[in-house]
Write an enzyme that holds these catalytic residues in place. Sequence first.
Site, PDB file in Angstrom:
ATOM      1  N   ASP A 249       0.669  -1.424   0.201  1.00 52.46           N
ATOM      2  CA  ASP A 249      -0.456   0.110  -0.117  1.00 52.46           C
ATOM      3  C   ASP A 249       0.879   1.365  -0.322  1.00 52.46           C
ATOM      4  O   ASP A 249       1.952   1.855   0.696  1.00 52.46           O
ATOM      5  CB  ASP A 249      -1.110   0.000   1.046  1.00 52.46           C
ATOM      6  CG  ASP A 249      -2.136  -1.013   0.980  1.00 52.46           C
ATOM      7  OD1 ASP A 249      -2.174  -1.444   0.421  1.00 52.46           O
ATOM      8  OD2 ASP A 249      -2.783  -1.700   2.104  1.00 52.46           O
TER       9      ASP A 249
ATOM     10  N   ASP B 298      -6.344  -1.549  -4.615  1.00 49.85           N
ATOM     11  CA  ASP B 298      -8.319  -1.116  -4.202  1.00 49.85           C
ATOM     12  C   ASP B 298      -9.336   0.036  -3.993  1.00 49.85           C
ATOM     13  O   ASP B 298      -9.777  -0.610  -3.855  1.00 49.85           O
ATOM     14  CB  ASP B 298      -7.571  -0.768  -2.170  1.00 49.85           C
ATOM     15  CG  ASP B 298      -6.926  -1.753  -1.767  1.00 49.85           C
ATOM     16  OD1 ASP B 298      -7.006  -2.413  -1.767  1.00 49.85           O
ATOM     17  OD2 ASP B 298      -6.166  -1.478  -1.260  1.00 49.85           O
TER      18      ASP B 298
END
Length: 188
Positions: free
Chosen positions: A135, A149
């Site tokens: 991330d 995401d």
Amino acid sequence: MRWRGPAGEASVAPARRRVGVLVTVAALVYAADVISKVIVVATLRENAPVRVIGSLLQLDYLRNPGAAFSLGAGGYTVVFTLIAAAVIVAILRMARTLASGRWAVALGLLLGGALGNLTDRIARGPGPLRGWVVDFIQLPHWPVFNLADSAICCGGALMVLLTILGVHPDGQVDRRSRRSGTGAEATR
């Protein structure tokens, strides 16, 4: 595009044309996600945020063992891997009857995002099916996330909207939606 079926009734165009949209969107999302993660891992240090647009947007490389937005990080990595694989299989099965362009985009976003995060789960440490997802996008008051995401969330939101509008993946529109004027445009 409409065509006449064997009994002369109007039908939607063959589903394979929409499968191409699904595959194209999924491939673009997957490529963008994988390439962005390769760049992040090669150029950023973990937990060392880089400001891009003041405090509005930062790049902050984190390894996430949980689901989207770091939810459920406590030992559920294998479960998330299996769920992602099940979602991919379900989308591929649904593709056989897909005749709505908008559903093709929504499912393509979901498929590309699921493939992107599943690739991390399989290929990254600490090991196969237990890998941590990369991330790196940080917005104020929001957990750190990645392009996969984002695609999953956008695809899910589009699916909810299409359902509210009465548009089905097979291209059919609920009659109630047609009467209210929202369904006819939704299938294009």
